[in-house]
Design an enzyme around this catalytic site. Sequence first.
Site, mmCIF file in Angstrom:
data_model
loop_
_atom_site.group_PDB
_atom_site.id
_atom_site.type_symbol
_atom_site.label_atom_id
_atom_site.label_comp_id
_atom_site.label_asym_id
_atom_site.label_seq_id
_atom_site.Cartn_x
_atom_site.Cartn_y
_atom_site.Cartn_z
ATOM 1 C CD GLU A 84 164.290 -26.323 99.108
ATOM 2 O OE1 GLU A 84 163.927 -27.468 98.538
ATOM 3 O OE2 GLU A 84 165.076 -26.079 99.873
ATOM 4 C CG HIS A 87 170.150 -26.698 98.459
ATOM 5 N ND1 HIS A 87 171.390 -27.136 98.635
ATOM 6 C CD2 HIS A 87 169.414 -27.898 98.637
ATOM 7 C CE1 HIS A 87 171.483 -28.595 98.898
ATOM 8 N NE2 HIS A 87 170.213 -28.919 99.020
ATOM 9 C CG HIS A 148 168.997 -34.925 100.900
ATOM 10 N ND1 HIS A 148 169.313 -35.516 99.693
ATOM 11 C CD2 HIS A 148 168.886 -33.593 100.716
ATOM 12 C CE1 HIS A 148 169.347 -34.217 98.698
ATOM 13 N NE2 HIS A 148 169.247 -33.298 99.648
ATOM 14 C CG HIS A 265 176.045 -34.445 117.895
ATOM 15 N ND1 HIS A 265 176.569 -35.278 117.141
ATOM 16 C CD2 HIS A 265 176.184 -33.284 117.537
ATOM 17 C CE1 HIS A 265 177.314 -34.516 116.127
ATOM 18 N NE2 HIS A 265 177.090 -33.106 116.628
ATOM 19 C CG HIS A 326 179.366 -27.606 113.636
ATOM 20 N ND1 HIS A 326 180.584 -28.176 114.091
ATOM 21 C CD2 HIS A 326 178.752 -28.770 113.918
ATOM 22 C CE1 HIS A 326 180.597 -29.393 114.983
ATOM 23 N NE2 HIS A 326 179.056 -29.670 114.783
#
Length: 367
Positions: A84, A87, A148, A265, A326
Amino acid sequence: MNDIHNNTSRHARTLARWSLLASLLTVVVIMLGAWTRLVDAGLGCPDWPGCYGFLTVPQDETRMAIANARFPDTPVDVEKGWPEMIHRYAAGILGLVVFGLAGFAFRHRREGLPFRLPLFIAVFIVLQGAFGMWTVTLKLWPQVVALHLLGGFTTLSMLVLLTLRLRGKQQRAAGLAEPPPSERNRFRPWLYGGLVLVVMQIALGAWTAANYAAVACTDLPTCQGEWWPADMDFVHGFDVTQQVGPNYLGGQLTADGRVAIHVTHRVGAVIVLAYFTVFLALLWRRTRHSPMAKHVQLVAVVLAAQIGLGLANVVFHIPLSVAVAHNAMGAGLLLTVINLLWRFHQQDLPQPADAKHKTTIEREVTA
């Protein structure tokens, strides 16, 4: 006059390089965000922007005791705290680079450098930071998490568009830009349609990730042994009005809701693949002997890679490396489509007189 022109060219080149650096850094931030989410570290630090009130993850006994006293309901987990914070560090560096870009562009705006887009990106980065905060404070509420993620893709798109604009300006000034033939205008609406489909598919991917629906179907080409599962719950699966819950780590949707998201999806991926297969084939026939051909090929290659990674996610049950790739390739597909659309857009821009004269002479010599 030459000094002014040289300064403008030099400043445009500098801004283009920093814009490209910011674009690459944004890709890293997107991948780090995916990594953080996939290792369930989205709440590795229960506060923002620090971690338990510290600038780094508390690891020594004293700071861990203080941290646990501050947040008794969420004891320190160092292994989840660092993804976290890494990032956040990367996102913070990106923000500084973007603010620097905006300041440089605004300072040299009288030289013809684009400054509105850099300023808008800077403002958007602030909004994106707010969504990063809300992601934590609202305990991974799916709506905020999805927005986000989409905000990250939007930031990347704008930075790449800025880079293309700056490079195009340099090429036109040097007489190197040659717009594609106007006969390809008829393909542009279809390219815009493809861009819309890609954005919608990315949005579905963001919603899938935010609701932990990637593992809802573990077989191919069916889902749980059925082509169209009978118990799919689309109402709850796509309920964007749901209230903020206590904690969405791991998701709160029922299995039927997640299956509905996952299958949607998949259907979106099939539609995107079919659309671009036909569109790129037709476009290739018109462009295979022109410089545009390599840009068409790039979209095809990235699309094939993205579909392959999506299939590998299901077959190998969401391995971390494949899932992160991906996400990155989804950004790559968006950027290759934007790049192709930009190449088409260039035919509407006037060429410098020297470039037109040069092209005319070359055609006469060739004839």
